[in-house]
Design a protein around this motif. Structure first.
Motif, PDB file in Angstrom:
ATOM      1  N   UNK A  70       0.652  -1.086   0.004  1.00 19.28           N
ATOM      2  CA  UNK A  70       0.103  -0.075  -0.047  1.00 19.28           C
ATOM      3  C   UNK A  70       0.913   1.330  -0.089  1.00 19.28           C
ATOM      4  N   UNK A  71       0.595   2.264  -0.981  1.00 19.54           N
ATOM      5  CA  UNK A  71       1.097   3.649  -0.639  1.00 19.54           C
ATOM      6  C   UNK A  71      -0.066   4.450  -0.269  1.00 19.54           C
ATOM      7  N   UNK A  72       0.372   4.986   1.118  1.00 21.86           N
ATOM      8  CA  UNK A  72      -0.581   5.838   1.603  1.00 21.86           C
ATOM      9  C   UNK A  72      -0.418   7.027   1.213  1.00 21.86           C
ATOM     10  N   UNK A  73      -1.002   7.640   0.144  1.00 20.53           N
ATOM     11  CA  UNK A  73      -1.016   9.213  -0.098  1.00 20.53           C
ATOM     12  C   UNK A  73      -1.428   9.954   0.632  1.00 20.53           C
ATOM     13  N   UNK A  74      -2.458   9.626   1.266  1.00 16.41           N
ATOM     14  CA  UNK A  74      -3.204  10.285   2.510  1.00 16.41           C
ATOM     15  C   UNK A  74      -4.150   9.427   3.102  1.00 16.41           C
ATOM     16  N   UNK A  75      -4.691  10.070   4.168  1.00 10.66           N
ATOM     17  CA  UNK A  75      -5.670   9.165   4.820  1.00 10.66           C
ATOM     18  C   UNK A  75      -7.048   8.782   3.870  1.00 10.66           C
ATOM     19  N   UNK A  76      -7.351   9.666   2.833  1.00  7.76           N
ATOM     20  CA  UNK A  76      -8.075   9.452   1.922  1.00  7.76           C
ATOM     21  C   UNK A  76      -7.948   9.035   0.646  1.00  7.76           C
ATOM     22  N   UNK A  77      -6.781   8.734   0.252  1.00  7.74           N
ATOM     23  CA  UNK A  77      -6.278   8.362  -0.876  1.00  7.74           C
ATOM     24  C   UNK A  77      -5.037   7.416  -0.787  1.00  7.74           C
ATOM     25  N   UNK A  78      -5.190   6.151  -1.441  1.00  8.86           N
ATOM     26  CA  UNK A  78      -4.261   5.008  -1.448  1.00  8.86           C
ATOM     27  C   UNK A  78      -4.115   4.435  -2.727  1.00  8.86           C
ATOM     28  N   UNK A  79      -3.146   3.807  -2.899  1.00  7.55           N
ATOM     29  CA  UNK A  79      -2.609   2.874  -4.013  1.00  7.55           C
ATOM     30  C   UNK A  79      -2.512   1.469  -3.329  1.00  7.55           C
ATOM     31  N   UNK A  80      -3.109   0.473  -3.608  1.00  5.52           N
ATOM     32  CA  UNK A  80      -2.948  -0.861  -3.295  1.00  5.52           C
ATOM     33  C   UNK A  80      -2.432  -1.864  -4.443  1.00  5.52           C
ATOM     34  N   UNK A  81      -1.591  -2.663  -4.245  1.00  5.73           N
ATOM     35  CA  UNK A  81      -1.170  -3.509  -5.223  1.00  5.73           C
ATOM     36  C   UNK A  81      -0.860  -4.904  -4.762  1.00  5.73           C
ATOM     37  N   UNK A  82      -1.530  -6.008  -5.545  1.00  7.11           N
ATOM     38  CA  UNK A  82      -0.990  -7.194  -5.123  1.00  7.11           C
ATOM     39  C   UNK A  82      -0.114  -7.754  -6.060  1.00  7.11           C
ATOM     40  N   UNK A  83       0.861  -8.162  -5.887  1.00  5.58           N
ATOM     41  CA  UNK A  83       2.037  -9.013  -6.740  1.00  5.58           C
ATOM     42  C   UNK A  83       1.800 -10.378  -6.894  1.00  5.58           C
ATOM     43  N   UNK A  84       1.109 -10.842  -7.798  1.00  5.03           N
ATOM     44  CA  UNK A  84       0.756 -12.307  -7.885  1.00  5.03           C
ATOM     45  C   UNK A  84       1.883 -13.059  -8.558  1.00  5.03           C
ATOM     46  N   UNK A  85       2.358 -14.125  -8.004  1.00  2.18           N
ATOM     47  CA  UNK A  85       3.440 -14.971  -8.538  1.00  2.18           C
ATOM     48  C   UNK A  85       2.645 -15.840  -9.605  1.00  2.18           C
ATOM     49  N   UNK A  86       3.184 -15.543 -10.748  1.00  2.00           N
ATOM     50  CA  UNK A  86       2.545 -16.789 -11.769  1.00  2.00           C
ATOM     51  C   UNK A  86       3.604 -17.802 -12.094  1.00  2.00           C
TER      52      UNK A  86
END
Length: 359
Positions: A251-267
């Protein structure tokens, strides 16, 4: 389709093929791993994918529960993902019509008739699944009783999001490290999030709490003063900028109200899938909310492609704690991740597949 309520389906696998090893892709075993989004598994359809170096098939019961099985019929090795999901919660093999229930047990062999009891050896290995927040996890490891649900970020139902998926030709560890790397911003993202030429890296401040890695970023312009060590930095007055939950959520917590979440899925050992979501609760009016989310998602994709151009050329494709790469103080978060990952891999080193277990 299930809602965001917590759902765990039980382990019902008996045996996995002897040739499959859990560390084929240097993935940490005995943990929940995000592998798909809920929308990837519609009701009434079998979906075959490669995850963690294994061919798997996903389907849903009438109640909406996700089932994960090896994509191989134990009879003559046909792909079960080519088969049909039957109305009575069976997955039928496309080759000879053998039907398997959610535990992987064969319940019907057409050639033997309805009255026959299928041989018990006709068992498809399965993995426990968990579904919440529009994501699907599998428990990739030895069977356990009373599994605890996987961790999640402080993102509740008041957030909306827009997302996308993108396949990268890299090992999942390189993708994770890229998102923990605070030194690359002014160069890879010179015209986006790296503007301002904040090339000096104070710290970074890195904390580890169990399976959670937290990072506070203190980048600044080069004013002639040397970088400060993490011990010289003030106590953080805000939550971490970056947060990683083992084994594959960031998670990149840009602010309390804006986030970017990434799942890095192994193939497999050569590729990984990025599942990225732009979350926000700042704009709530439906039309403006959707527009804002799409713009955030577009910007996230542009920035991710800047990373992909560089990361896809890193060699070797898999990172390692012991290698000929020379990490610096500014790589503190990357080093912390490598150490933790190495520890967890060592804890389960030498194990192959789980032992047989009755359904």
């Amino acid at each position: 389709m299930p809602d965001d309520g917590q759902r765990i389906s039980p382990w019902k696998g008996q045996r996995q093929p002897d040739e499959i090893l859990f560390d084929e892709v240097a993935m940490i075993r005995d943990q929940w791993c995000v592998v798909l989004e809920s929308k990837d598994v519609p009701v009434g359809k079998a979906v075959g994918v490669k995850r963690l170096g294994e061919e798997l098939v996903f389907w849903r019961t009438r109640a909406g529960r996700v089932v994960c099985m090896h994509d191989r019929c134990p009879h003559l090795s046909a792909r079960l993902s080519q088969g049909r999901v039957k109305p009575h919660d069976h997955l039928a093999c496309p080759f000879h019509g053998f039907e398997f229930d959610p535990s992987g047990r064969c319940r019907y062999v057409p050639a033997l008739g309805r009255s026959a009891d299928p041989p018990k050896i006709l068992q498809v290995p399965t993995y426990p699944t968990y579904e919440a927040h529009g994501l699907i996890w599998i428990w990739w490891g030895a069977p356990r009783e009373n599994l605890t649900p996987p961790a999640w970020f402080d993102i509740g139902p008041d957030f909306s999001y827009c997302g996308f998926q993108d396949l990268w030709p890299v090992h999942y560890s390189r993708m994770i490290e890229n998102q923990l790397d605070v030194m690359h911003l002014p160069f890879v993202h010179y015209n986006t999030i790296g503007r301002g030429q904040r090339v000096i890296v104070d710290g970074p401040l890195v904390r580890v709490e169990g399976d959670k890695l937290q990072v506070w970023v203190f980048n600044r312009r080069d004013d002639g003063t040397p970088p400060r060590r993490a011990a010289e930095l003030p106590a953080p007055a805000r939550p971490p900028f970056l947060e990683f939950l083992f084994p594959n959520l960031w998670q990149n917590r840009i602010s309390d109200d804006v986030r970017i979440v990434v799942a890095f899925v192994p193939v497999d050992d050569e590729s990984a899938l990025m599942i990225l979501r732009f979350y926000q609760r700042y704009v709530r009016l439906p039309f403006l909310r959707d527009l804002f989310n799409r713009l955030g998602c577009w910007g996230s994709r542009y920035i991710a492609n800047q990373d992909k151009r560089v990361v896809s050329q890193q060699r070797p494709k898999r990172s390692a704690l012991r290698s000929d790469e020379h990490l610096l103080r500014g790589d503190g978060a990357v080093l912390a991740y490598r150490r933790l990952r190495d520890e967890r891999l060592a804890q389960t080193a030498g194990r192959t597949t789980p032992p047989p277990r009755s359904g």
